[in-house]
Design a protein around this motif. Structure first.
Motif: not given
Length: 360
Positions: A350-360
């Motif tokens: 989940l954390l990996k996917r959140v971080l990917a989603a918030v990248q500009p």
């Protein structure tokens, strides 16, 4: 001289001051996350749900805060933004946060014997507040739920012979090792902490203290915390908050105990929360214990538990998939409520996917 002054003025003019955003009565909304990475996050967190088998990942709520504003929010019925959700063992970290206010008010020191505040612990006179906060009381506690209910200390405490006075039940547990020498996850330790807080404050102040000390200053308006029959808050398990209200606690922790202009929690308390327990052996649990929070820290040569998340990530975690994740350097606070039953959910994914989603 004039040229030097002009350079200073130009330099100051180019400095961008980052103004912090804080929630008022509600959170401000930022630019919503969109894109393929967000679709991948949705697919992982909210797959089709089968309520007949209760199998698979069953997210009830997922909320992402960045720089103090909401950038992602989704719920699965019947949970909504206004639903106070059972947090299970996130309650332990909430109690640690409430205790942080008391610590800042000089109500106790980490080295204080717990028996100073809670007389039933006189049978374990060398157990300190820090020992309990590290889940290192040395008491012979069994934290099994579904897999060994007949031998489970926590099942007995919450549901059968210990339910009337949970802290006293835990204090009556025999010691297995010296306090402070070994990590042993224990809901009993957390409920003894709750009783110790009552001993510090007196009953009258205690019954409203979580609200007076923490919830009201943070603007949390819809919190419930159950007590046992002795009117002691069940710090191990039974706090209920909406996802948006729990995120306020996460923002407080992300900003080192500050809320607006107020230093609500002492910085040395935050440092204690985020310092790994020295006697913890790598691999004993899904994350590294700090002061009643869970850390993503590499220790004893082992890799950090959530390899795709920053090392400064820390979390409050609860049964059946409840989680409050804090990433200070990323200015991210993530709340996940769930009804997971089969162990298929993975924090790191989940954390990996959140971080990917918030990248500009």
């Amino acid at each position: 001289m004039v040229r030097g002054l002009l350079c200073v003025v130009l330099l100051l003019a180019t400095v961008t001051v980052h103004a912090e955003t804080w929630p008022d009565k509600d959170w401000a909304n930022g630019t919503p996350l969109v894109g393929v990475a967000v679709d991948a996050l949705d697919a992982y967190a909210f797959p089709p749900r089968d309520d007949t088998t209760r199998q698979g990942i069953r997210t009830d709520a997922l909320l992402v805060i960045r720089d103090g504003v909401v950038i992602y929010e989704r719920y699965a019925a019947p949970t909504t933004a206004s639903t106070p959700h059972l947090t299970w063992s996130i309650s332990k970290s909430l109690m640690a946060t409430v205790l942080g206010v008391a610590y800042g008010d000089k109500r106790f020191k980490l080295t204080d014997p717990v028996a100073r505040f809670y007389p039933p612990m006189k049978q374990h006179p060398t157990v300190t507040m820090a020992d309990l906060l590290h889940w290192a009381s040395g008491l012979d506690w069994q934290e099994d739920y579904e897999y060994a209910p007949l031998k489970s200390s926590v099942v007995a405490m919450l549901y059968t012979r210990g339910r009337a006075n949970m802290a006293e039940f835990a204090a009556d547990t025999e010691a297995s090792v010296a306090p402070g020498q070994a990590f042993r996850y224990s809901s009993g330790d957390s409920n003894i902490l709750s009783a110790a807080l009552k001993g510090m404050l007196g009953h009258k102040a205690y019954v409203s203290y979580p609200w007076d000390a923490l919830f009201k200053p943070l603007g949390i308006r819809n919190a419930t915390w159950e007590t046992d029959a002795d009117e002691t808050f069940v710090a191990s398990s039974y706090a209920y908050l909406t996802a948006r209200d729990l995120a306020r606690v996460g923002l407080l922790m992300a900003r080192d105990g500050r809320w607006g202009d107020q230093q609500l929690l002492p910085q040395d308390w935050i440092a204690f929360n985020r310092q790994p327990f020295e006697q913890y052996k790598a691999g004993q649990d899904e994350a590294v214990p700090g002061g009643h929070w869970w850390l993503n820290r590499p220790i004893q040569g082992a890799p950090r538990p959530w390899s795709d998340a920053p090392a400064d990530t820390f979390a409050a975690l609860g049964h059946w998939g409840q989680a409050l994740y804090v990433m200070p350097d990323e200015q991210l606070v993530i709340v996940r409520y769930a009804d997971d039953r089969d162990g298929s959910y993975r924090h790191n994914e989940l954390l990996k996917r959140v971080l990917a989603a918030v990248q500009p």
